[in-house]
Motif scaffolding. Sequence first.
Motif, PDB file in Angstrom:
ATOM      1  N   GLY A  97      40.261  38.491  40.110  1.00  0.00           N
ATOM      2  CA  GLY A  97      41.060  37.905  41.170  1.00  0.00           C
ATOM      3  C   GLY A  97      41.222  38.826  42.359  1.00  0.00           C
ATOM      4  O   GLY A  97      41.397  38.373  43.491  1.00  0.00           O
ATOM      5  N   ALA A 204      38.137  33.769  44.242  1.00  0.00           N
ATOM      6  CA  ALA A 204      38.565  34.854  45.120  1.00  0.00           C
ATOM      7  C   ALA A 204      37.791  34.885  46.424  1.00  0.00           C
ATOM      8  O   ALA A 204      38.262  35.465  47.411  1.00  0.00           O
ATOM      9  CB  ALA A 204      38.413  36.191  44.396  1.00  0.00           C
ATOM     10  N   GLU A 225      44.413  30.631  46.838  1.00  0.00           N
ATOM     11  CA  GLU A 225      45.260  31.763  47.205  1.00  0.00           C
ATOM     12  C   GLU A 225      46.414  31.936  46.213  1.00  0.00           C
ATOM     13  O   GLU A 225      46.797  33.061  45.887  1.00  0.00           O
ATOM     14  CB  GLU A 225      45.789  31.562  48.626  1.00  0.00           C
ATOM     15  N   VAL A 228      44.905  33.691  43.181  1.00  0.00           N
ATOM     16  CA  VAL A 228      44.584  35.090  43.439  1.00  0.00           C
ATOM     17  C   VAL A 228      45.846  35.939  43.521  1.00  0.00           C
ATOM     18  O   VAL A 228      45.918  37.028  42.945  1.00  0.00           O
ATOM     19  CB  VAL A 228      43.757  35.207  44.740  1.00  0.00           C
ATOM     20  N   ARG A 232      46.705  39.069  40.899  1.00  0.00           N
ATOM     21  CA  ARG A 232      46.743  40.459  41.358  1.00  0.00           C
ATOM     22  C   ARG A 232      48.099  41.099  41.049  1.00  0.00           C
ATOM     23  O   ARG A 232      48.995  40.488  40.534  1.00  0.00           O
ATOM     24  CB  ARG A 232      46.425  40.516  42.844  1.00  0.00           C
TER      25      ARG A 232
END
Length: 416
Positions: A97, A204, A225, A228, A232
Amino acid sequence: MTPLLPSPSSVPSPGPAPVPSPPPSPASPSAAFTAPSGKDATQGHPDRPCVTGLLLSAFAGHRNLGLPLGPFTLLAGASGSGKTSALRAYEALARLGGGAELWEAFPEPDACVPERARADAQRRRGFRIGCTADGPEGPVRLEVAVQAEPELRIVGERLTADGVVLLETALRDPGRRTVQAAWHTAGSTPVTRAPLPDDRLGTAMLPLRVAGKTPGQRRVLAAAEQMVVALRSVFACDPRPDRMRDPVPLGSGRLLGGCGNLADVLWRTQAECAIRYGLLVSAVRAACAGPVAGLRAEPYGAGLVRALLDRGDGVRTDLVRLGDGELRYVALALVLLTGPGVLEVDAPGEVPAALQTLTVLADGLDRGLDPLQRAELLRLAARMCERGHIRLVGAVSDASWAAGVGGVTVVHLDCD
């Protein structure tokens, strides 16, 4: 659209059993993960994207397994039940990601292939993993099929939300290092197709490939988004007491996963954040033997720093004298009380800190801790996770000591 995931010939099924069907879509009740999110259905979805479920379709010793993940989750099971491999899968997804290449996420891909998986006619074997991320866009589900042999590559990926397939990739030509991708457009052209590299997560890369001109494209971007951002800011932590006792060089002040540079991070923490430092001292005082007035770092020779316990009567105890349980407790307390700016994590700098959630993966969370240290760590973790800025997934052999503590999701893994 292309097939949802590669056919079993791309990722063979382990053992002689029939090949299972692909996991159901998120619209199916059987696919929903049930993990406490801090809000009920009438209150909507969390403001900060977070991973609420891990899917291990065929990974190491796991098959068709969905793990619900709450703000504070304990994976409990005997040795060999797959706790470590589940954490490894989560960490690998987090790296993908963040834009890492496939070999960085899976440095030992053979260990990820189910042991009884049989190669197909082209000598291919692989594994399948995925996750669900909840946030402002609602639950978004990611599934990834990886070929481990004869060469490492992504052979299929699927991103879905509300039963709609937003992104799909599939390996069409084994001779090319690309997959054919198709993403939802919902304009005059309902689907956009283009090749993507087979060594990176397509989700990603979508923000770099999708223009966002149509409502469909904007929906794809929002879902990608959210996934991701949820993946993260993951910190895999397994404190190593043998590396924490010696003086260390002054460095970046960012804590490493093994916590061997604990003294360097304490040096920074005591100078930059009095509030967090005070909370850390209180946590250490509650669980370490003897009086504790402070936990300090001081210079030790040229360019080195060491950590000590201040006993309050002029005596300072070097960490070399502390037991393994005390050192692990100190390190884990420091992790829970700090944030992405202090931990060695890949935080999304383009996202405001108020919308980020740090996820700590702690293998052997209670290893070496005595009952008092374990209880204090449990209370500290529950309190910090309740605030919403940090989530914790810890692996333990027995979670009975967590019974009755609010906010803790216990997931039992079996060896079968």
